[in-house]
Motif scaffolding. Sequence first.
Motif, PDB file in Angstrom:
ATOM      1  N   VAL A  80      -0.650  -2.369   4.039  1.00  0.00           N
ATOM      2  CA  VAL A  80      -0.453  -0.930   3.816  1.00  0.00           C
ATOM      3  C   VAL A  80      -1.788  -0.192   3.953  1.00  0.00           C
ATOM      4  O   VAL A  80      -1.865   0.871   4.579  1.00  0.00           O
ATOM      5  N   TYR A 106       3.745  12.513  -3.238  1.00  0.00           N
ATOM      6  CA  TYR A 106       2.997  11.365  -3.770  1.00  0.00           C
ATOM      7  C   TYR A 106       3.916  10.452  -4.584  1.00  0.00           C
ATOM      8  O   TYR A 106       3.866   9.233  -4.449  1.00  0.00           O
ATOM      9  N   ARG A 107       4.770  11.047  -5.400  1.00  0.00           N
ATOM     10  CA  ARG A 107       5.719  10.263  -6.191  1.00  0.00           C
ATOM     11  C   ARG A 107       6.617   9.432  -5.279  1.00  0.00           C
ATOM     12  O   ARG A 107       6.885   8.264  -5.548  1.00  0.00           O
ATOM     13  N   ASP A 108       7.054  10.022  -4.167  1.00  0.00           N
ATOM     14  CA  ASP A 108       7.905   9.298  -3.220  1.00  0.00           C
ATOM     15  C   ASP A 108       7.147   8.128  -2.571  1.00  0.00           C
ATOM     16  O   ASP A 108       7.708   7.052  -2.380  1.00  0.00           O
ATOM     17  N   LEU A 109       5.865   8.354  -2.252  1.00  0.00           N
ATOM     18  CA  LEU A 109       5.046   7.274  -1.692  1.00  0.00           C
ATOM     19  C   LEU A 109       4.875   6.144  -2.704  1.00  0.00           C
ATOM     20  O   LEU A 109       4.979   4.958  -2.369  1.00  0.00           O
ATOM     21  N   GLU A 143      -1.258  10.457   1.029  1.00  0.00           N
ATOM     22  CA  GLU A 143      -1.538   9.137   1.600  1.00  0.00           C
ATOM     23  C   GLU A 143      -2.965   8.706   1.282  1.00  0.00           C
ATOM     24  O   GLU A 143      -3.226   7.531   1.021  1.00  0.00           O
ATOM     25  N   ALA A 157       6.865   5.429  -5.131  1.00  0.00           N
ATOM     26  CA  ALA A 157       8.170   4.758  -5.267  1.00  0.00           C
ATOM     27  C   ALA A 157       8.413   3.803  -4.100  1.00  0.00           C
ATOM     28  O   ALA A 157       8.952   2.706  -4.284  1.00  0.00           O
ATOM     29  N   GLU A 158       7.989   4.207  -2.899  1.00  0.00           N
ATOM     30  CA  GLU A 158       8.202   3.376  -1.712  1.00  0.00           C
ATOM     31  C   GLU A 158       7.358   2.102  -1.754  1.00  0.00           C
ATOM     32  O   GLU A 158       7.828   1.015  -1.436  1.00  0.00           O
ATOM     33  N   PHE A 159       6.098   2.218  -2.154  1.00  0.00           N
ATOM     34  CA  PHE A 159       5.191   1.074  -2.108  1.00  0.00           C
ATOM     35  C   PHE A 159       5.049   0.351  -3.445  1.00  0.00           C
ATOM     36  O   PHE A 159       4.565  -0.766  -3.492  1.00  0.00           O
ATOM     37  N   SER A 160       5.433   0.979  -4.533  1.00  0.00           N
ATOM     38  CA  SER A 160       5.376   0.384  -5.879  1.00  0.00           C
ATOM     39  C   SER A 160       4.068  -0.351  -6.161  1.00  0.00           C
ATOM     40  O   SER A 160       4.067  -1.543  -6.459  1.00  0.00           O
ATOM     41  N   ARG A 180       0.430  -7.844   1.294  1.00  0.00           N
ATOM     42  CA  ARG A 180       1.222  -6.616   1.467  1.00  0.00           C
ATOM     43  C   ARG A 180       0.348  -5.377   1.267  1.00  0.00           C
ATOM     44  O   ARG A 180       0.394  -4.434   2.051  1.00  0.00           O
TER      45      ARG A 180
END
Length: 132
Positions: A34, A10-13, A48, A15-18, A30
């Motif tokens: 998504v 979740y943290r990576d997601l 997700e 970080a990716e979408f901010s 945007r």
Amino acid sequence: MTLTFNHVVYRDLIAEFSPKVIETEEEYDRALAVVEQLTFAKARSPEEGALHKLLVTLIEAYEAQHYPMDESQPYEILQHVMESTGTRQADLVGVIGSSEVVSEVINGKRSISKVQAKALGEYFKVSPSLFT
């Protein structure tokens, strides 16, 4: 098998979408893109799903501020439901009253009673609260 929530994924997601409060049309577009991608994902992970929920909340807040919707009157909702289902005024005679009553309700000259709202809900297979 129960899927567990993985905070690292979740943290990576995130970080990716901010995701942040949406302030511009570009950010709004945007976020919509998504959300659309996540909505139609074949196998959405719990992470997700959480991102999807967050983005939808941010989108709703932006839309409420920038695209406010006037509250519809019950008779306007009835008109819309009738139009979308191809229902004629004559089809509601006997469901909510005589042809005169139906005409007055549809044209907003008579309010929809709770009994009529219940009957309309059953007829259209929707919540009666739409018509109150």
